[in-house]
Design an enzyme around this catalytic site. Structure first.
Site, mmCIF file in Angstrom:
data_model
loop_
_atom_site.group_PDB
_atom_site.id
_atom_site.type_symbol
_atom_site.label_atom_id
_atom_site.label_comp_id
_atom_site.label_asym_id
_atom_site.label_seq_id
_atom_site.Cartn_x
_atom_site.Cartn_y
_atom_site.Cartn_z
ATOM 1 N NE ARG A 15 -9.669 25.641 -2.121
ATOM 2 C CZ ARG A 15 -11.096 26.013 -2.986
ATOM 3 N NH1 ARG A 15 -11.572 27.402 -2.761
ATOM 4 N NH2 ARG A 15 -10.816 24.903 -4.568
ATOM 5 C CG ASP A 16 -15.114 25.242 -3.888
ATOM 6 O OD1 ASP A 16 -15.365 26.107 -3.114
ATOM 7 O OD2 ASP A 16 -15.191 24.686 -4.251
ATOM 8 C CG HIS A 207 -14.428 23.125 -9.589
ATOM 9 N ND1 HIS A 207 -13.637 22.936 -8.650
ATOM 10 C CD2 HIS A 207 -15.209 24.045 -8.941
ATOM 11 C CE1 HIS A 207 -13.941 23.444 -7.192
ATOM 12 N NE2 HIS A 207 -15.164 23.785 -7.483
ATOM 13 C CG HIS A 209 -20.041 24.682 -6.704
ATOM 14 N ND1 HIS A 209 -20.200 24.956 -5.853
ATOM 15 C CD2 HIS A 209 -19.139 25.212 -7.705
ATOM 16 C CE1 HIS A 209 -18.683 25.671 -5.558
ATOM 17 N NE2 HIS A 209 -18.213 24.984 -6.479
ATOM 18 C CB CYS A 240 -17.517 30.765 -4.092
ATOM 19 S SG CYS A 240 -16.164 31.812 -4.722
ATOM 20 C CG ASN A 249 -17.273 21.706 -4.511
ATOM 21 O OD1 ASN A 249 -17.492 22.320 -4.060
ATOM 22 N ND2 ASN A 249 -16.835 22.118 -6.188
#
Ligand code: COA
Ligand code: ZN
Length: 305
Positions: A15-16, A207, A209, A240, A249
């Site tokens: 997803r990300d 979370h 990055h 993003c 990430n």
């Protein structure tokens, strides 16, 4: 300070990670990637995103991806939803775990989801209450918790305020995100105790990055502050699309390598994660950034002397 004995990894690559890829990725490749991740021991794999296909064209095939992945027993497959429309699409596809997302920063929220912070909280109040009524598990993301790409000032108190609102709404877990990878360990040391004073630690994931190379240092700082849930992307895929310059990430392999060597259990097989990363590396149009992944690949490629 004592370190946790066990850490839970929440895999973000599908997803990300994929939402930030420019090259169009075939639905079958996304399905294969998730199926490979399902065999690694990971218990949480964020599968896709039911956002507007105009906002994230790459994930416009969310319904098909979700239907086609082979759901492994004991693995949860949460999906991102931005509003009730997304929630209904996710439910129709069969999802029973969802994630909503807002940010600590006002301008970022406007750019990302075209809502003010208050509007986003009102939208998610409806989404979270409906999903809890339907028996779903719900995660709440707090993005840009360490800084925003649009000049917003973000303070730990602002992060706490948004976090408490998401908990009050009924979110089972929060994920506190350094969306643009600007955070440093001293910020983690300041933020986590502030959150932990009001929210049980086992309901908080971090979370990070790795945009500026500080993600693993931040993971370590969070561990020392009692956090035992981390989001990461296999191979370090990610970013993003609404945060210019943001990279992936922290790599799942990087986190696993560090934790394994520190004697912290995850139940995840790094070699199998690498196999999933290797597959997706052959699909995306760039090299993967995870250092541990690169080291494993280089070791295999080196001639034996
Ligand atoms: N799924 C599919 N379509 C959706 C949708 C959803 N969840 N939400 C809205 N839409 C459609 C609407 O039906 C409408 O379609 P139309 O133009 O054909 O009538 C269009 O999108 C605009 O809807 P609107 O409610 O006005 O939304 P918006 O344009 O203000 O966008 C969001 C708001 C939240 C839907 C959008 O900004 C979004 O999906 N953002 C996601 C960003 C993201 O994923 N970022 C990365 C995660 S960190
Ligand atoms: Zn992220």
């Amino acid at each position: 300070m004592t370190l946790p004995k066990h850490v839970t990894i929440f895999e973000m690559g599908a997803r990300d990670g994929l939402q930030n890829e420019n090259a169009r990725i075939a639905t079958g490749d996304k399905v294969r990637y998730i199926d490979l991740l399902s065999r690694t021991g990971l218990k949480w794999i964020e599968a896709t995103s039911f956002v507007s296909p105009k906002a994230i064209p790459q994930l416009a095939d969310a319904t098909e991806v979700f239907a086609r992945i082979r759901k492994a027993p004991g693995v949860r497959y949460p999906v991102l939803v931005p509003n009730l429309k997304g929630y209904e699409r996710a439910r129709a596809a069969g999802a029973d775990a969802i994630a909503v997302f807002t940010a600590a920063a006002e301008r970022f929220t406007k750019r990302n989801i075209n809502m003010t912070l208050d509007e986003s909280l009102a939208t998610f109040t409806d989404v979270v209450s409906t999903s809890k009524r339907d028996g779903c598990w719900v995660r709440g993301y707090v993005s840009t918790a360490f800084g925003s790409p649009f000049g917003d000032v973000v303070t730990p108190q602002m992060v706490l305020d948004v976090s408490l609102k998401l908990i009050e709404m009924g979110c089972d877990e929060l994920s506190i995100g350094d969306t643009i990878g600007v955070g440093v360990p001293s910020q983690v040391d300041e933020l986590v105790p502030l959150l932990a004073a009001r929210i049980p630690l086992d309901r908080i994931a971090m979370h990070f990055h790795d945009t500026r190379g500080t993600a693993l240092a931040n993971v370590y700082a969070a561990l020392l502050n009692g956090i035992s849930k981390f989001d990461s992307s296999s191979g370090g895929l990610g970013g993003c699309p609404y945060a210019p310059g943001a990279t992936g990430n922290v790599g799942t392999e990087d986190v696993l390598y560090m934790l394994e060597r520190m004697g912290i259990e995850t139940g995840v097989d790094i070699a199998k994660v690498r196999a999933a990363s290797r597959f997706i590396a052959g699909v995306v149009d760039h090299a993967l950034t995870s250092k541990a992944y690169q080291a494993m690949e280089a070791a295999d490629a080196a001639p034996i002397s």
